[in-house]
Write an enzyme that holds these catalytic residues in place. Structure first.
Site, PDB file in Angstrom:
ATOM      1  N   HIS A 163       0.832  -1.208   0.000  1.00 12.46           N
ATOM      2  CA  HIS A 163       0.000   0.000   0.000  1.00 12.46           C
ATOM      3  C   HIS A 163       0.868   1.260   0.000  1.00 12.46           C
ATOM      4  O   HIS A 163       0.397   2.351  -0.349  1.00 12.46           O
ATOM      5  CB  HIS A 163      -0.935   0.002   1.212  1.00 12.46           C
ATOM      6  N   ASP A 389      -9.446 -11.734 -17.267  1.00 10.28           N
ATOM      7  CA  ASP A 389      -9.427 -12.996 -18.013  1.00 10.28           C
ATOM      8  C   ASP A 389      -8.034 -13.199 -18.607  1.00 10.28           C
ATOM      9  O   ASP A 389      -7.597 -12.424 -19.456  1.00 10.28           O
ATOM     10  CB  ASP A 389     -10.494 -12.939 -19.105  1.00 10.28           C
TER      11      ASP A 389
END
Length: 462
Positions: A163, A389
């Site tokens: 982060h 995908d």
């Protein structure tokens, strides 16, 4: 679920990073974030149409693992900081050491996990344990990945970035680019994914002067003041489209005529958690609700969604009244978030950015001093994880991870994630074990939410 680690390696960029790009400077907001990881887990079942015999499973898995490694290597040419290490100087050493990559095998079928997922078991699918919320900055990997193959041929990909380096939007850009590279897509739309923008430190100038260090100390003190210590657990509260529509109608008022999904779910979850805290303590406790706000679309003109870094800040709303109606909570949340407008984003840019940010930091410090508890919200909705995908279909489920049963010093956190078909939301709620026991039986909440339903069941309902 038994998971065996097969290998650990570093996936390096397929071509070396130029010398003039060897140091990536962090931006102003990055400088206030800790080295914490928030793994996202994507589940890909094996499509039976790809399978002609049981012998094919090992071959298919082997080919897909090789494709993941090769396409990751190619993607890192553009996302080169992810192949580097964090430093103590608010920068990334883009040394091409590579992304930490773990290959693992689970001896059970994927459906066995998906029938009734256990967040603690999901930890076994991650390169970083769910209880490891932060750690030493210097030398830490910017990105880590674990790919676990199941006996049925299904694959689970768990990835995370520090982060300190970037937010959920940055992570989403990376994952989309990796998937597009694996599919060898070169359309203009998908080429954008693999062209990240590293201008954040030029827009939101980093600082290392005395004022910066003072504000960083104030910010850290505010965060740690309301941390709770104990055994944290995580549960999924799933709201379907019907429940969300009913809550929107209930939360509608003259002040907010069009409450959003995020506003109404933040409101009902906050209301329920306030009731839990008050019941446990026997008296009313002021609560601070903090929301991570993506500043990119709030800028005028909007900043690129491919701008890499923590282009976020936390808005804070302090609730001191013992009884707050749902519509009142929604209004107060919207009022707090609305302060992060185009003028606010513009004021953070350039040489005066730190001074403007100091106002938000000081307000947070005052709110934290008045509050007794805090709940932090982060929305992963609209990140498009269900569209990722790699060439064998989209994920059947996207999840967070658990805590592994460890004793932690932590803040209650709620991650809001789209369901597979985008019409519902999964709220991943992290609370102390004793608080969760009360929340799980809250009738007002359970009127609209289902706890921990099987992702397979949710998929069949569509």
């Amino acid at each position: 679920m038994e998971v065996e680690i097969i290998s650990r390696e570093s996936i390096k960029p397929s071509s070396p990073t130029p010398l003039d790009l060897k140091t990536h400077k962090l931006c102003l907001m990055d400088q206030f974030l800790s080295n914490a990881y928030a793994p996202r887990v994507l589940y890909y079942p094996l499509n039976q149409d790809d399978l002609s015999s049981a012998i094919d499973i090992d071959h298919i898995v082997s080919k897909r693992l090789q494709l993941l490694k090769q396409s990751l290597s190619e993607t890192l040419v553009h996302f080169y900081p992810l192949a580097g290490k964090l430093t103590n100087n608010f920068s990334v050493d883009c040394n091409d050491e590579g992304v930490y990559f773990v290959e693992a095998v689970a001896k059970s079928p994927l459906n066995e996990l998906l029938i009734q997922p256990d967040p603690n078991l999901i930890n076994k699918l991650c390169p970083v344990d769910g209880s490891q919320q932060s750690g030493q900055v210097a030398g830490a990997h910017v990105a880590m990945v674990q790919v676990t193959s199941f006996a049925c041929g299904g694959l689970v990909i768990c990835a995370c970035i520090s982060h300190t380096f970037g937010d959920g939007t940055s992570f989403s850009s990376f994952m989309k680019a990796w998937a597009a590279t694996a599919r060898k897509k070169t359309s203009e739309e998908e080429t954008i994914f693999i062209c990240p923008n590293y201008d954040a430190s030029s827009l939101f100038l980093p600082y290392e002067d005395d004022l910066f260090h003072q504000l960083r100390a104030v910010s850290n003190a505010s965060y740690t003041r309301l941390l709770e210590t104990g055994r944290f657990v995580k549960r999924r509260f799933v709201f379907d489209a019907k429940a969300i529509a009913e809550l929107k109608a209930k939360a509608k008022s003259s002040r907010v005529q069009n409450p959003t999904r995020i506003e109404i779910l933040s409101a009902i979850l906050s209301k329920s958690i306030m009731a839990v805290v008050n019941k446990k303590s026997g008296s009313h406790k002021p609560m601070l609700l903090s929301h991570a706000v993506n500043l990119r679309p709030r800028a005028r003109p909007p900043l690129s969604e491919y701008l890499i870094g923590n282009i976020v800040w936390y808005t804070n709303a302090l609730f001191t009244e013992e009884e707050v109606d749902l519509d009142g909570l929604v209004w107060q949340l919207r009022e707090a978030i609305s302060k992060f407008d185009g003028d606010f984003v513009k004021s953070l840019q350039g040489v005066g950015g730190l001074l403007k940010l100091s106002e938000a930091i000081k307000y947070e410090a005052e709110a934290c001093s008045d509050a007794k508890n805090r709940v932090i919200f982060s929305s992963w909705c609209t990140f498009g994880f269900y569209g990722i995908d790699f060439g064998w279909g989209k994920p059947i489920w996207v999840s967070c991870v658990g805590f592994g049963g460890s004793i932690l010093q932590f803040s209650p956190i709620i991650n809001l994630v789209d369901t597979r078909f985008g019409d519902g939301i999964e709220a991943w709620v992290s609370l102390l074990e004793e608080d969760m026991a009360l929340l799980e039986v809250d009738k007002n909440l359970l009127e609209f939410a289902t706890i921990d339903p099987s992702p397979l069941k949710l998929a069949k309902q569509q």
